[in-house]
Design an enzyme around this catalytic site. Sequence first.
Site, PDB file in Angstrom:
ATOM      1  N   GLU A  47     -14.133  -4.433  -6.139  1.00 46.40           N
ATOM      2  CA  GLU A  47     -14.267  -3.517  -7.155  1.00 46.40           C
ATOM      3  C   GLU A  47     -13.380  -4.206  -8.387  1.00 46.40           C
ATOM      4  OE1 GLU A  47     -11.827  -0.006  -6.651  1.00 46.40           O
ATOM      5  OE2 GLU A  47     -12.734   0.545  -8.926  1.00 46.40           O
ATOM      6  N   ASP A 112       4.190  -5.377  -9.146  1.00 45.37           N
ATOM      7  CA  ASP A 112       4.205  -4.678 -10.375  1.00 45.37           C
ATOM      8  C   ASP A 112       5.638  -4.546 -10.975  1.00 45.37           C
ATOM      9  OD1 ASP A 112       3.782  -3.809 -12.975  1.00 45.37           O
ATOM     10  OD2 ASP A 112       2.690  -2.177 -12.360  1.00 45.37           O
ATOM     11  N   ASP A 114       7.894  -3.624 -14.151  1.00 43.18           N
ATOM     12  CA  ASP A 114       7.841  -3.033 -15.613  1.00 43.18           C
ATOM     13  C   ASP A 114       9.287  -2.981 -16.180  1.00 43.18           C
ATOM     14  OD1 ASP A 114       7.193  -1.546 -17.748  1.00 43.18           O
ATOM     15  OD2 ASP A 114       5.520  -0.743 -16.731  1.00 43.18           O
TER      16      ASP A 114
END
Lengths: 423, 513
Positions: A47, A112, A114
């Site tokens: 995807e 991830d 951040d």
Amino acid sequence: MAPVAEYEAACLPELLPLYYRRLFPFSQYHRWLSYGGVTKNYFQNREFSFTLKDDIYVRYQSFSNQNELEKEIQKMNPYKIDIGAVYSHRPNQHNTVKSGTFQALEKELVFDIDMTDYDDVRRCCSSADICTKCWILMTIAIRIIDRALREDFGFRHLLWVYSGRRGVHCWVCDEAARKLSVAARSAVAEYLTLVKGGEETVKKVQLSDPVHPFIKESLAVVRRYFTDYALVGQDIMGSKESMDKVVALVPDEIRKDLVAALQAEKNPTKRWEKLKVIVQQKQASSKKSYYTEEEIMLQYCYPRLDVNVSKGVNHLLKSPFSVHPKTGRISVPIDLRELGQFNPFDVPTISLICKELDRPRTAEEEEASVRERDPDGGEQRKVRDYKRTSLAKYVKLFDQFVEEMERSRKGELLRRTDLQKDF
Amino acid sequence: MLFGGRKKKGVENPQTELYGHCLQLYTQPPLENISLVEFEQFAVDRMKLLKTVENLGVTHIKTSEDYSKKLHAEISSLNFPHRTEVSTFIVPAVASEYEKRRKDHISHFILRLAYCQTEDLRRWFIQQEMDLFRHRFNDLSPKSKSDFLHRNSLQYETISVEEKKSLMEKLINSSYAFSGCTVEEQDFYKVPFQDALDLVRMRKVFVKDGFAYVPHQDIVTIVLNDYRTRLSKALALTARSLPVVQSDERLQPLLSHLSHAYVGQDYSIQKNIGKISLEQIDSLSTKSFPPCMRQLHKALRDSHHLRHGGRMQYGLFLKGIGLTLDQALQFWRAEFLRGKVDADKFDKAYAYSIRHMFGKEGKRTDYTPYSCMKVILSNPPSQGDHHGCPFRHSDPELLKQKLQSYKISSGGINQILELVKGMHYQLACQKYFELTHSIDDAGFSLNHPNQYFSESQKLLTGGKEVKRELDSPRRPHAAAGSENSKAPPETPSSSNRVPQEVMDDLDSFFQEE
């Protein structure tokens, strides 16, 4: 120094077509996501999702081959590209299969990190802002997570990528990592998580006996940076306000002594030394173990992962070489051999590299282009183009990463056939 | 699946071998015929057992003596097998022991049928079965344990003495309550880390190069991991063949009834829908909201924003107390616009997720409000988050201050903090309920924020609905659905042919329909 081109979000619609037509490294990108073409439809069932102008979000895009991917991206000119899972069926046909059978099967193990998640412990910036001072947090994070993924979990193919704004992503591409279950992903993510708690928690790191080897290794990394980053850079012992935050993390029975001692000392680094001494004194007269110093260091410096991103197989993550629409910076791979020198503000913006294309060619480039010219030159042309911009070194890095993965896959195949011969 | 009430007769137990040990991994489905009555009895008993497992897991530390004592008692009283040394081959010495093992076997497979249908049900079932299995395995004697491993062909590679020596320090530091000499005495198994996830997750094992070095004392984790994998695969398979079973109209209502029972009421059916106006929320939040929701409400009012975890927990709660979709949109919109979000951004980025909560977007699942278990156990809050359970996810000092600001007496605060210390978060919340509503005994067992709300409203609005007495201490969830327990069941049972007394039996236990 390259020419400076200020990025303006308004120019994005003009720049993107140029970027996707002449600069985006489609060839390496497709090679990466095909993983040697060993598993059938691995690329085809992947995807992609696009964010278009005005935050229009298109999910479940998928492509038969590199050409189709290229054509579609050049047609849509997405502001942002995200990569999702490899599904049981082609994602663009997900509506045509019986519900329940369309399932996410594999994906890279991703992380991830951040900078906004560090807002309670950095003083230089907040929310989406970053500076070179707090960027050290990302350096520490990469060092710690990278070591653990390689040495503890045995992964080899880690691609670290600057997100384009305020953080970093890690793509663990080993076959074993791509096949991990949701439970395994969350176990790895939790193993790597030390800082816990939200707004209702002040003390977010608690160590207890014995201290796990993983925590020891991580502490060793934090120690290397702590003085320069936290004591000098962030000056956490500098003002009353920032010191109060540190004092709040100290056990009740020590706090009073500590406050008195800190008031008597003015130098921030020495204040920290005082804290260590006081904890040690307490330790000497107590059976309980005190890890106060370590806990504070970890709370201020230890990587804060967004666990939910790592857990889900179907979670989307911004693709390498996608543009960050706010900053215009390209999401580029980070070279760990030069991690200390990585500066997010040096990462090229889309405006810069598009401008670089307009520069007249140097004699050297001209010569190279003549050598490379061949009859069906579409592909070749693109190769020459990115090489003329500051994107070149990042594409090269990406190329090396993909190549290394292909090499080890070949090695693995050879090993397997050898093993079979033995029988 | 080979379940059918009455299939062909005969075949005297080919399963003797299967019942050779008091514990099994349920690899073979039962093949015998059983009566509907037995079918139901077995299912209800295992259901009770799993409920007990769940409740004890919340109120006790799973490794505590108290926990295992209570669970042991429940297993005995419901006639399920536990630690028996008669595990040597062929027929278990005592006939009753055989019956227990048979019941264990069959009831497990019945509940598989009932709990394979949705992700939530599967997760709940697996969790309880895991805890039950852990308890039963830990309860075994060493000999019995190794017998079990042997029977199920669970063999693991041990590491050599040299390797152990070279890793000594790390092995010691990776396990709790270990000294060098116990490390020397114990066998260590080197397994792919995927096989010992629970130990990896908690950092209770040494991990190197993709392998976990599991000490013998923790071998249950590897076995559980294995069992979990098998069970979740089996449930997925069962789900696929379920339509066949469901076409049996004797079983279908029973099964769906069973699966509806798992966490008491789920509060997704909004009976109060539209009965609350937005103006009331502020005052309700201090009077009738549980602390977790009060905290979220305050954070939302203060910062005009909540992050995803908070929006889900609070948004679904509000939906559960009766906000309509339009009200919810209006509520969130008004608050967010006071902050940094403009109307355009709200409509694009947030309105979708609110409609999603109400099942109007995406998969169109009508999401149910979070239970206490879910709030306590899943998705812990991180930086910037206000969701979670205040009793579980706050520093004791902050919690104390908060309770003071809520005007709880210092004696009450100490009682609450004591419960928190013992990890009894739901009991702490219940204590808070009692203190804020000035009653001695709440008379219900709290397991859902929306239950807190409805119980509170019941008290404050003069208890228009009759409060039910608890009929036995072992039915802690009975009160959860008390407000509608008088209503006739509205499940598909109306169209079934199961004798009414069977359904009544189930009803009296589950009470949630």
